[in-house]
Design a protein around this motif. Structure first.
Motif, PDB file in Angstrom:
ATOM      1  N   PRO A 113       3.752  98.122 -53.919  1.00 32.70           N
ATOM      2  CA  PRO A 113       3.248  98.939 -53.417  1.00 32.70           C
ATOM      3  C   PRO A 113       3.664  99.899 -52.480  1.00 32.70           C
ATOM      4  CG  PRO A 113       3.691  96.856 -52.368  1.00 32.70           C
ATOM      5  CD  PRO A 113       4.425  96.947 -53.468  1.00 32.70           C
ATOM      6  N   TYR A 114       2.754 101.073 -52.559  1.00 32.73           N
ATOM      7  CA  TYR A 114       2.973 101.982 -51.657  1.00 32.73           C
ATOM      8  C   TYR A 114       1.475 103.033 -51.467  1.00 32.73           C
ATOM      9  CZ  TYR A 114       2.160 105.515 -56.002  1.00 32.73           C
ATOM     10  OH  TYR A 114       1.037 105.886 -56.442  1.00 32.73           O
ATOM     11  N   HIS A 115       1.845 103.816 -50.226  1.00 30.80           N
ATOM     12  CA  HIS A 115       0.719 104.590 -50.108  1.00 30.80           C
ATOM     13  C   HIS A 115       1.610 105.962 -49.528  1.00 30.80           C
ATOM     14  CE1 HIS A 115      -3.533 105.624 -48.991  1.00 30.80           C
ATOM     15  NE2 HIS A 115      -3.160 106.143 -47.678  1.00 30.80           N
ATOM     16  N   GLY A 116       0.952 107.108 -50.131  1.00 28.68           N
ATOM     17  CA  GLY A 116       1.033 107.908 -48.985  1.00 28.68           C
ATOM     18  C   GLY A 116       2.580 108.338 -48.911  1.00 28.68           C
ATOM     19  N   ALA A 117       3.340 109.161 -48.518  1.00 29.81           N
ATOM     20  CA  ALA A 117       4.633 109.670 -48.343  1.00 29.81           C
ATOM     21  C   ALA A 117       5.500 108.834 -48.179  1.00 29.81           C
ATOM     22  CB  ALA A 117       4.467 111.198 -48.467  1.00 29.81           C
ATOM     23  N   THR A 118       4.844 107.626 -46.862  1.00 33.55           N
ATOM     24  CA  THR A 118       5.234 107.632 -46.070  1.00 33.55           C
ATOM     25  C   THR A 118       5.138 105.571 -45.986  1.00 33.55           C
ATOM     26  OG1 THR A 118       3.849 107.396 -43.863  1.00 33.55           O
ATOM     27  CG2 THR A 118       5.596 109.570 -44.153  1.00 33.55           C
ATOM     28  N   ILE A 119       4.561 105.340 -46.283  1.00 28.50           N
ATOM     29  CA  ILE A 119       3.917 104.032 -46.616  1.00 28.50           C
ATOM     30  C   ILE A 119       4.225 103.525 -47.386  1.00 28.50           C
ATOM     31  CG2 ILE A 119       2.409 101.988 -45.697  1.00 28.50           C
ATOM     32  CD1 ILE A 119       0.368 103.737 -44.590  1.00 28.50           C
ATOM     33  N   ARG A 120       5.105 102.370 -46.631  1.00 27.81           N
ATOM     34  CA  ARG A 120       5.889 101.647 -48.255  1.00 27.81           C
ATOM     35  C   ARG A 120       6.209 100.266 -46.923  1.00 27.81           C
ATOM     36  NH1 ARG A 120       5.020 105.817 -50.019  1.00 27.81           N
ATOM     37  NH2 ARG A 120       6.430 106.722 -50.771  1.00 27.81           N
ATOM     38  N   ASP A 138      -1.451  84.687 -66.623  1.00 30.18           N
ATOM     39  CA  ASP A 138      -1.036  83.750 -67.284  1.00 30.18           C
ATOM     40  C   ASP A 138      -0.144  84.645 -68.554  1.00 30.18           C
ATOM     41  OD1 ASP A 138      -1.396  80.950 -66.547  1.00 30.18           O
ATOM     42  OD2 ASP A 138      -3.010  81.698 -67.290  1.00 30.18           O
ATOM     43  N   ILE A 139      -0.245  85.712 -68.164  1.00 29.36           N
ATOM     44  CA  ILE A 139       0.021  87.040 -69.062  1.00 29.36           C
ATOM     45  C   ILE A 139       1.208  88.220 -68.133  1.00 29.36           C
ATOM     46  CG2 ILE A 139      -1.948  87.149 -70.186  1.00 29.36           C
ATOM     47  CD1 ILE A 139      -3.185  90.046 -68.642  1.00 29.36           C
ATOM     48  N   PRO A 140       2.148  88.509 -69.023  1.00 32.39           N
ATOM     49  CA  PRO A 140       3.208  89.188 -68.740  1.00 32.39           C
ATOM     50  C   PRO A 140       2.614  90.187 -67.340  1.00 32.39           C
ATOM     51  CG  PRO A 140       3.212  89.697 -71.421  1.00 32.39           C
ATOM     52  CD  PRO A 140       2.075  88.659 -70.160  1.00 32.39           C
ATOM     53  N   ILE A 141       3.772  91.131 -66.780  1.00 34.32           N
ATOM     54  CA  ILE A 141       4.217  91.319 -65.597  1.00 34.32           C
ATOM     55  C   ILE A 141       4.409  92.680 -66.185  1.00 34.32           C
ATOM     56  CG2 ILE A 141       4.447  92.223 -63.768  1.00 34.32           C
ATOM     57  CD1 ILE A 141       3.180  89.489 -62.613  1.00 34.32           C
ATOM     58  N   MET A 142       4.343  93.461 -66.281  1.00 33.84           N
ATOM     59  CA  MET A 142       5.299  95.101 -66.453  1.00 33.84           C
ATOM     60  C   MET A 142       5.830  95.265 -65.050  1.00 33.84           C
ATOM     61  SD  MET A 142       5.529  97.987 -69.135  1.00 33.84           S
ATOM     62  CE  MET A 142       6.375  97.434 -70.514  1.00 33.84           C
ATOM     63  N   ILE A 143       6.927  96.090 -64.528  1.00 38.28           N
ATOM     64  CA  ILE A 143       7.472  96.932 -63.609  1.00 38.28           C
ATOM     65  C   ILE A 143       6.707  98.178 -63.310  1.00 38.28           C
ATOM     66  CG2 ILE A 143       8.387  96.990 -61.364  1.00 38.28           C
ATOM     67  CD1 ILE A 143       8.718  94.485 -61.428  1.00 38.28           C
ATOM     68  N   GLN A 144       5.985  99.329 -63.171  1.00 32.17           N
ATOM     69  CA  GLN A 144       6.913 100.490 -63.606  1.00 32.17           C
ATOM     70  C   GLN A 144       7.392 100.682 -62.896  1.00 32.17           C
ATOM     71  OE1 GLN A 144       3.268 103.034 -63.753  1.00 32.17           O
ATOM     72  NE2 GLN A 144       4.348 104.483 -64.537  1.00 32.17           N
ATOM     73  N   ASP A 145       8.582 101.110 -62.110  1.00 36.04           N
ATOM     74  CA  ASP A 145       9.452 101.914 -61.676  1.00 36.04           C
ATOM     75  C   ASP A 145       9.727 103.090 -61.638  1.00 36.04           C
ATOM     76  OD1 ASP A 145      12.478 102.303 -59.884  1.00 36.04           O
ATOM     77  OD2 ASP A 145      13.539 101.474 -61.674  1.00 36.04           O
ATOM     78  N   ALA A 146       8.921 103.854 -61.059  1.00 38.10           N
ATOM     79  CA  ALA A 146       9.088 105.467 -61.294  1.00 38.10           C
ATOM     80  C   ALA A 146       9.369 105.712 -60.351  1.00 38.10           C
ATOM     81  CB  ALA A 146       7.733 105.631 -62.017  1.00 38.10           C
ATOM     82  N   PRO A 147       9.287 107.209 -59.752  1.00 37.44           N
ATOM     83  CA  PRO A 147       9.780 108.007 -58.072  1.00 37.44           C
ATOM     84  C   PRO A 147       8.523 108.332 -57.544  1.00 37.44           C
ATOM     85  CG  PRO A 147      10.804 109.382 -60.092  1.00 37.44           C
ATOM     86  CD  PRO A 147      10.034 108.240 -60.901  1.00 37.44           C
ATOM     87  N   VAL A 148       6.704 108.103 -58.928  1.00 32.42           N
ATOM     88  CA  VAL A 148       5.859 107.965 -57.901  1.00 32.42           C
ATOM     89  C   VAL A 148       5.960 107.267 -56.643  1.00 32.42           C
ATOM     90  CG1 VAL A 148       4.544 107.329 -59.296  1.00 32.42           C
ATOM     91  CG2 VAL A 148       3.616 108.828 -57.624  1.00 32.42           C
ATOM     92  N   SER A 149       6.091 106.192 -57.002  1.00 29.39           N
ATOM     93  CA  SER A 149       6.495 105.056 -55.510  1.00 29.39           C
ATOM     94  C   SER A 149       7.368 105.476 -54.498  1.00 29.39           C
ATOM     95  CB  SER A 149       6.424 104.233 -56.326  1.00 29.39           C
ATOM     96  OG  SER A 149       7.987 103.764 -56.544  1.00 29.39           O
ATOM     97  N   GLY A 150       7.782 106.479 -54.570  1.00 26.27           N
ATOM     98  CA  GLY A 150       9.025 106.444 -53.512  1.00 26.27           C
ATOM     99  C   GLY A 150       9.301 104.902 -53.060  1.00 26.27           C
ATOM    100  N   THR A 151       9.643 104.376 -53.880  1.00 29.93           N
ATOM    101  CA  THR A 151      10.441 102.894 -53.640  1.00 29.93           C
ATOM    102  C   THR A 151      11.346 102.495 -54.822  1.00 29.93           C
ATOM    103  OG1 THR A 151       8.028 102.144 -53.364  1.00 29.93           O
ATOM    104  CG2 THR A 151       9.428 100.526 -53.432  1.00 29.93           C
ATOM    105  N   PRO A 152      12.783 102.551 -53.880  1.00 27.80           N
ATOM    106  CA  PRO A 152      13.872 102.153 -54.738  1.00 27.80           C
ATOM    107  C   PRO A 152      13.172 100.519 -55.394  1.00 27.80           C
ATOM    108  CG  PRO A 152      14.314 103.076 -52.257  1.00 27.80           C
ATOM    109  CD  PRO A 152      12.863 103.586 -52.563  1.00 27.80           C
ATOM    110  N   LEU A 153      14.018 100.802 -56.352  1.00 31.68           N
ATOM    111  CA  LEU A 153      14.314  99.300 -57.167  1.00 31.68           C
ATOM    112  C   LEU A 153      15.369  99.551 -57.444  1.00 31.68           C
ATOM    113  CD1 LEU A 153      10.503  99.094 -58.335  1.00 31.68           C
ATOM    114  CD2 LEU A 153      10.926  97.605 -56.337  1.00 31.68           C
TER     115      LEU A 153
END
Length: 310
Positions: A113-120, A138-153
């Motif tokens: 979850p992210y919104h805009g440039a600052t809401i994390r 009941d189906i698999p979840i793929m986590i998309q780990d990409a810079p656009v979220s601005g969220t370090p994982l």
């Protein structure tokens, strides 16, 4: 401990399908169906819809629903379909994910979850977010780990999610040094990491495969080319895969660095797959010189997309 409820493991090439618009910027469902048929004919092991490369951020909720329904009904089980259900709200994302499952999706792809440039939100809340989405399906979840979220994982946090959230089992890694992150994720997550995948238009495909990637989510313009590389690699011929990658890399690079999401539609229009390569304003149309450069590089490779509709 994470529990994988789906009994099928997805591997191979799962390109992102563009959302097709007519010349006025309205959703073109006939064009959408043709784009899907082309992608299947080009050898896609599966497809992903409503992703960022599908301009999901430019669609209304009603348009999302009709594209989802149209594609899943048209595919009719021929190949698995991953539906992107990203939303900031845990409630909305869970409801979107449940609706995708009910419509026939094989998997959902969700950014943190992210919104805009600052809401994390903090890691604890991200963990709860994926937990609530997982509880709804009941189906698999793929986590998309990409810079656009601005969220370090971190790899350790992703591995924790894989171990502790039941349906989190696939990961599309599109960050810097993707291969190193994939390698660490696989080491830390073990069997809970069912699908460590490559992304970002395959610009890091070879090192990611070397690191253990089992899937590639690329642009939708030339699945046949990506299949050649991936098939050779999985058949144990890394040298052949490397040779093929060198052949296709100029086109991969042109898409990744010059065109972005517009590349797929330009290729599809040139080959008669779709009637319009419109992208939604305020995105700017591709400059004619950039388009000419893309087609020049593509024609050297003779991908199916340039012949399919002619």
């Amino acid at each position: 401990m994470g529990i994988i409820l789906a009994d099928k493991i997805y591997r191979g090439v799962f390109p992102v399908a563009p959302t097709i618009f007519d010349a006025n910027g309205r959703v073109d469902l006939d064009g959408q169906r043709r784009a899907i048929d082309f992608m299947i004919d080009a050898g896609s092991d599966g497809i992903c819809i409503l992703a960022n490369f599908s301009e999901q951020f430019a669609l209304t909720d009603d348009e999302r629903d009709i594209v989802q329904t149209t594609v899943l009904e048209h595919v009719a089980g021929r190949i698995p379909v991953i539906v992107t259900t990203t939303h900031f709200s845990s409630l909305v994302c869970a409801e979107r994910s449940r609706a995708a499952q009910d419509a026939g999706a094989a998997m959902v792809m969700v950014m943190p979850p992210y919104h805009g440039a600052t809401i994390r939100v903090a890691e604890r809340n991200i963990h709860e977010f994926y937990g609530r989405v997982s509880d709804a399906i009941d189906i698999p979840i793929m986590i998309q780990d990409a810079p656009v979220s601005g969220t370090p994982l971190s790899a350790s946090f992703l591995a924790k999610l894989a171990r502790e959230v039941a349906n989190v089992s696939y990961f599309k890694i599109e960050t810097a040094q993707a291969a190193s992150k994939l390698r660490e994720l696989i080491e830390l997550g073990g069997d809970a990491v069912v699908g460590p995948w490559d992304g970002e238009e395959a610009i890091t495909l070879m090192p990611d495969l070397d690191a253990g990637a089992t899937g590639a989510m690329t642009g939708g313009g030339y699945p046949d080319g990506i299949r050649k590389i991936v098939d050779a690699y999985f058949a144990g011929d890394a040298e052949k895969a490397a040779d093929l990658y060198q052949q296709w890399l100029p086109l991969i690079n042109y898409e990744n660095r010059q065109c972005g999401l517009a590349a797929c539609k330009a290729l599809m229009k040139e080959g008669g797959v779709i009637g319009s390569d419109t992208i939604r304003h305020p995105l700017a149309p591709m400059h004619p010189s950039v388009r000419a450069g893309l087609l020049k590089v593509a024609r050297r490779l003779d991908p199916l997309v340039l012949r399919w509709g002619k």
